[in-house]
Structure formats: C-alpha cells, structure tokens
Design a protein around this motif. Structure first.
Motif, PDB file in Angstrom:
ATOM      1  N   LEU A  15       5.162   0.111  -2.541  1.00  0.00           N
ATOM      2  CA  LEU A  15       4.698  -1.280  -2.424  1.00  0.00           C
ATOM      3  C   LEU A  15       5.571  -2.064  -1.444  1.00  0.00           C
ATOM      4  CD1 LEU A  15       3.694  -2.261  -6.083  1.00  0.00           C
ATOM      5  CD2 LEU A  15       2.190  -1.735  -4.159  1.00  0.00           C
ATOM      6  N   GLY A  16       6.407  -1.354  -0.725  1.00  0.00           N
ATOM      7  CA  GLY A  16       7.243  -1.990   0.298  1.00  0.00           C
ATOM      8  C   GLY A  16       8.194  -3.009  -0.293  1.00  0.00           C
ATOM      9  N   GLN A  17       8.709  -2.708  -1.469  1.00  0.00           N
ATOM     10  CA  GLN A  17       9.564  -3.708  -2.126  1.00  0.00           C
ATOM     11  C   GLN A  17      10.993  -3.672  -1.605  1.00  0.00           C
ATOM     12  OE1 GLN A  17       8.934  -3.290  -6.382  1.00  0.00           O
ATOM     13  NE2 GLN A  17       6.901  -4.232  -6.239  1.00  0.00           N
ATOM     14  N   PHE A  19      13.727  -6.618  -1.333  1.00  0.00           N
ATOM     15  CA  PHE A  19      13.873  -8.009  -1.741  1.00  0.00           C
ATOM     16  C   PHE A  19      14.946  -8.727  -0.929  1.00  0.00           C
ATOM     17  CE2 PHE A  19      12.282  -5.591  -5.427  1.00  0.00           C
ATOM     18  CZ  PHE A  19      11.063  -6.245  -5.575  1.00  0.00           C
ATOM     19  N   LEU A  20      14.614  -9.915  -0.469  1.00  0.00           N
ATOM     20  CA  LEU A  20      15.568 -10.712   0.311  1.00  0.00           C
ATOM     21  C   LEU A  20      16.623 -11.280  -0.630  1.00  0.00           C
ATOM     22  CD1 LEU A  20      13.497 -12.945   2.743  1.00  0.00           C
ATOM     23  CD2 LEU A  20      15.496 -11.576   3.348  1.00  0.00           C
ATOM     24  N   GLY A  45       2.893 -11.558  -1.732  1.00  0.00           N
ATOM     25  CA  GLY A  45       4.005 -10.702  -2.193  1.00  0.00           C
ATOM     26  C   GLY A  45       5.266 -11.484  -2.512  1.00  0.00           C
ATOM     27  N   PRO A  46       5.215 -12.428  -3.479  1.00  0.00           N
ATOM     28  CA  PRO A  46       6.425 -13.206  -3.801  1.00  0.00           C
ATOM     29  C   PRO A  46       7.538 -12.366  -4.428  1.00  0.00           C
ATOM     30  CG  PRO A  46       4.680 -13.633  -5.404  1.00  0.00           C
ATOM     31  CD  PRO A  46       4.059 -12.823  -4.298  1.00  0.00           C
ATOM     32  N   GLY A  47       7.171 -11.219  -5.007  1.00  0.00           N
ATOM     33  CA  GLY A  47       8.199 -10.334  -5.559  1.00  0.00           C
ATOM     34  C   GLY A  47       8.998 -11.011  -6.658  1.00  0.00           C
ATOM     35  N   GLU A  66       0.217 -11.405  -5.736  1.00  0.00           N
ATOM     36  CA  GLU A  66       1.182 -10.308  -5.937  1.00  0.00           C
ATOM     37  C   GLU A  66       0.482  -9.175  -6.698  1.00  0.00           C
ATOM     38  OE1 GLU A  66       4.728  -9.496  -5.269  1.00  0.00           O
ATOM     39  OE2 GLU A  66       3.787  -7.716  -6.141  1.00  0.00           O
ATOM     40  N   LEU A  67       0.623  -7.982  -6.185  1.00  0.00           N
ATOM     41  CA  LEU A  67      -0.077  -6.822  -6.744  1.00  0.00           C
ATOM     42  C   LEU A  67       0.615  -6.212  -7.964  1.00  0.00           C
ATOM     43  CD1 LEU A  67      -2.437  -4.857  -6.279  1.00  0.00           C
ATOM     44  CD2 LEU A  67      -1.052  -3.674  -4.600  1.00  0.00           C
ATOM     45  N   LEU A  71       5.876  -7.817 -11.743  1.00  0.00           N
ATOM     46  CA  LEU A  71       6.385  -8.993 -11.025  1.00  0.00           C
ATOM     47  C   LEU A  71       5.583 -10.250 -11.375  1.00  0.00           C
ATOM     48  CD1 LEU A  71       7.248  -7.323  -7.602  1.00  0.00           C
ATOM     49  CD2 LEU A  71       8.823  -8.107  -9.363  1.00  0.00           C
ATOM     50  N   ASN A  91      -4.744  -7.357  -4.847  1.00  0.00           N
ATOM     51  CA  ASN A  91      -4.358  -6.736  -3.591  1.00  0.00           C
ATOM     52  C   ASN A  91      -4.722  -7.692  -2.443  1.00  0.00           C
ATOM     53  OD1 ASN A  91      -4.113  -5.212  -1.294  1.00  0.00           O
ATOM     54  ND2 ASN A  91      -5.033  -3.383  -2.178  1.00  0.00           N
ATOM     55  N   ALA A  92      -3.711  -8.167  -1.724  1.00  0.00           N
ATOM     56  CA  ALA A  92      -3.958  -9.150  -0.656  1.00  0.00           C
ATOM     57  C   ALA A  92      -4.884  -8.596   0.436  1.00  0.00           C
ATOM     58  CB  ALA A  92      -2.631  -9.583  -0.039  1.00  0.00           C
ATOM     59  N   ASN A 112       7.011 -12.073   3.012  1.00  0.00           N
ATOM     60  CA  ASN A 112       7.833 -10.981   3.516  1.00  0.00           C
ATOM     61  C   ASN A 112       6.999  -9.739   3.207  1.00  0.00           C
ATOM     62  OD1 ASN A 112       9.725  -8.958   3.763  1.00  0.00           O
ATOM     63  ND2 ASN A 112      10.966  -9.645   2.022  1.00  0.00           N
ATOM     64  N   PRO A 114       5.039  -6.079   3.021  1.00  0.00           N
ATOM     65  CA  PRO A 114       5.387  -4.649   3.033  1.00  0.00           C
ATOM     66  C   PRO A 114       5.067  -4.087   4.416  1.00  0.00           C
ATOM     67  CG  PRO A 114       3.928  -5.193   1.191  1.00  0.00           C
ATOM     68  CD  PRO A 114       3.981  -6.391   2.073  1.00  0.00           C
ATOM     69  N   ILE A 117       1.727  -2.107   5.240  1.00  0.00           N
ATOM     70  CA  ILE A 117       0.392  -2.735   5.270  1.00  0.00           C
ATOM     71  C   ILE A 117       0.318  -3.948   6.184  1.00  0.00           C
ATOM     72  CG2 ILE A 117      -0.235  -1.931   2.944  1.00  0.00           C
ATOM     73  CD1 ILE A 117       0.131  -4.958   2.083  1.00  0.00           C
TER      74      ILE A 117
HETATM   75  N1  SAH Z   1       8.927 -11.952  -1.045  1.00  0.00           N
HETATM   76  C1  SAH Z   1       9.866 -11.128  -1.793  1.00  0.00           C
HETATM   77  C2  SAH Z   1       9.400  -9.666  -1.953  1.00  0.00           C
HETATM   78  C3  SAH Z   1       9.124  -8.928  -0.677  1.00  0.00           C
HETATM   79  S1  SAH Z   1       8.776  -7.219  -0.955  1.00  0.00           S
HETATM   80  C4  SAH Z   1      11.215 -11.192  -1.120  1.00  0.00           C
HETATM   81  O1  SAH Z   1      11.285 -11.554   0.052  1.00  0.00           O
HETATM   82  O2  SAH Z   1      12.197 -10.841  -1.747  1.00  0.00           O
HETATM   83  C5  SAH Z   1       7.021  -7.167  -0.720  1.00  0.00           C
HETATM   84  C6  SAH Z   1       6.226  -7.711  -1.916  1.00  0.00           C
HETATM   85  O3  SAH Z   1       4.829  -7.504  -1.658  1.00  0.00           O
HETATM   86  C7  SAH Z   1       6.506  -6.997  -3.229  1.00  0.00           C
HETATM   87  O4  SAH Z   1       6.666  -7.949  -4.242  1.00  0.00           O
HETATM   88  C8  SAH Z   1       5.257  -6.127  -3.457  1.00  0.00           C
HETATM   89  O5  SAH Z   1       5.009  -5.870  -4.823  1.00  0.00           O
HETATM   90  C9  SAH Z   1       4.187  -6.995  -2.841  1.00  0.00           C
HETATM   91  N2  SAH Z   1       2.980  -6.250  -2.404  1.00  0.00           N
HETATM   92  C10 SAH Z   1       2.925  -4.997  -1.885  1.00  0.00           C
HETATM   93  N3  SAH Z   1       1.677  -4.675  -1.545  1.00  0.00           N
HETATM   94  C11 SAH Z   1       0.902  -5.762  -1.855  1.00  0.00           C
HETATM   95  C12 SAH Z   1      -0.497  -6.043  -1.737  1.00  0.00           C
HETATM   96  N4  SAH Z   1      -1.330  -5.154  -1.220  1.00  0.00           N
HETATM   97  N5  SAH Z   1      -0.951  -7.250  -2.140  1.00  0.00           N
HETATM   98  C13 SAH Z   1      -0.082  -8.174  -2.660  1.00  0.00           C
HETATM   99  N6  SAH Z   1       1.240  -7.958  -2.790  1.00  0.00           N
HETATM  100  C14 SAH Z   1       1.731  -6.774  -2.402  1.00  0.00           C
END
Ligand code: SAH
Length: 267
Positions: A15-17, A19-20, A45-47, A66-67, A71, A91-92, A112, A114, A117
C-alpha cells in the motif's frame, strides 16, 4: 521501530506506506498547500495523519480517502481528527470524485501518494479536471522531473505531454528519504499541479493525442517525419507549420495536439 512498526502500526509495503515524520517537511507541505477553511479539501491516503494533524490546526473540516481499514479505524477514534474529517474507506483509484463536488468550490486535492499507484491515480483524477482547482502530491523525484520537463529535455515524455495538457506543474520541494518511516529507496519531491480553467489546446480525441505521443516517444531517435510516416504525409506536417526534421522531444504540446486533431478529423 522494529519490523516496520511505527506508532503501533505495521507499515504495509504494497500500500506504499511510508509515513512522514519530519516536522519541518510537514510544515513546509502544509504552508505550500496554504489551506483555507472555506475550501473543498481532500486528502488521499492520510495514513497515520502526519499531514492531516498539521492541517486541522488551520481548517475545520475536510475529506480523506484511505484504503487501509486499520488506519481509518484509528482516524475515527482520533480525539481531534474524528470530528473534523469525513472519512471514506475506499480505493482512491476507483473513487467517484463527483460526489465531493460543491457549487463554485472546486476540489483541492493533496497527499503523500503510494509510489506504485501515483501515475494511474493522477490520470484517474484528470477525469474530474473541470472540478479540481489544484493538487499537491509527494511523488518520486524522477516522476516530478518528467511531469515538469520542457521540450528539448531528456525527461520530456508522453507522460509530460499528457499531464501538461491538463495542468501547469510547479515543483515545490525535494524531500529526503530520511523524512519517512520506513525509509524508501527512492528520493521524493513535493509538486503542485494547477489545473487549467480552460484547456489551452483542446484535443478532439484524447485517444489520438495519446497515440501520437506514443508513436513519437517510442522512436525518440528518429525525426518526426520518420516517426509518423505510417500515419501522415510530410506535406501535412509542413501544412501544420511543423518542421519534419526535428525529433519528438522538440515537439510542443500545441504541436502534438495539432497532429492529433488533424488525424482525428482525417479518419
Ligand atoms: N499521508 C501519510 C501516509 C502516506 S503513505 C503520511 O504522509 O505519513 C500512503 C497512504 O496511502 C497509506 O496510508 C496507504 O494506506 C494509503 N493508500 C494506499 N493505496 C491507496 C488507495 N488506492 N486509495 C487510498 N489510499 C491508499
């Protein structure tokens, strides 16, 4: 921070997590978005809420998509965020952004994203371009270079042309990989995409514009007369005022659109 666990959450790689966690970078991101309370803000993707928490100090309400269920659950229980956010656990890439539209209040989208995608997601968002004011994203640095490239540059590509068709690109800030946990292998940059109110060079067929760019950039070393020899006569290029001896990377967006529109009309 063993096993990629951060603030009690195990980062999910696919999920490209990443985190900042660098407060200076987070502040710089929020000030360059410059959010106002009356605006229609949407975070993808607020994470764990790194940008979200900094943003709510400035505005009352906004939307997040947020998927990851773990979270969204945290966001729903967050003492400050829970009353301020409208949360979509979706899913965005499949999200229908028309449902967030408000009269005379275009969307301001940020996140921020992933890395895996980001390109398809940006193109999904372009479907709603008439209703978006701007977008601010953290992306792979090379991708930002490609989006912002000008003709004549090595990074100038189909992606550049198809993106600049919809918006103006402003690179804002480079972000070192140490600003994230887990630390990604690539470098990042924060970029602003300002959607054109009216498309400067409208194409009669996006399919043709895409095709014309594909033809050109798949054969970067050839002159455009050779690139397009199966599609059009050199006389047409001359009629359109385009020098047939230049290479694809020297064609402007306007010229790509002119070629595409001619081909669309001709079929
Ligand atoms: N904004 C946060 C997290 C960034 S990581 C920060 O900066 O710390 C990327 C975020 O996108 C993760 O929370 C992940 O779960 C979310 N994500 C990944 N694929 C997604 C999708 N298809 N739709 C919505 N959110 C998604």
């Amino acid at each position: 921070m063993r096993n990629n666990v951060y603030l009690g959450h195990k980062a999910i790689k696919h999920l490209g997590q990443n985190f900042l966690h660098d407060p200076n970078i987070i502040n710089a991101i929020v000030s360059s978005i410059d959010p106002k309370s009356s605006e229609n803000l949407v975070e993808i993707g607020p994470g764990l809420g790194a940008i979200t928490e900094a943003l709510v100090q400035k505005i009352d309400k906004f939307t997040v998509i947020e998927l990851d269920h773990n979270l969204t659950k945290r966001l729903r229980n967050h003492p400050i965020l829970k009353d301020k956010l409208t949360i979509y656990e979706e899913n965005a890439m499949q999200f229908n952004f028309t449902k967030l539209m408000r009269v005379n209040n275009k969307l301001r989208i940020f996140g921020n994203l992933p890395y895996n995608i980001s390109t398809p997601l940006i193109f999904h968002l372009f479907k709603f371009h008439k209703n978006i004011q701007d977008m601010h994203f953290t992306l792979q640095k090379e991708l930002v270079n490609r989006l912002a490239a000008q003709p004549g540059n090595k990074a100038y590509s189909r992606l550049t042309v198809m993106t600049q068709y919809y918006c103006k690109i402003v690179p804002v800030l480079e972000i070192p990989s140490t600003a994230f946990f887990p630390k990604p292998k690539i470098n990042s940059a924060f970029v602003r995409l300002i959607l054109h109110d009216n498309l400067p060079y409208p194409a009669t067929s996006l399919k043709w514009l895409n095709r014309v760019c594909r033809y050109a950039f798949n054969q970067r070393r050839k002159t455009i007369r050779n690139c397009y020899k199966e599609l059009l006569d050199i006389k047409i290029l001359q009629k359109l005022g385009i020098n047939p001896n230049i290479r694809p990377e020297n064609l402007t967006l306007k010229e790509f659109v002119e070629i595409a529109n001619w081909l669309d009309m001709d079929r």
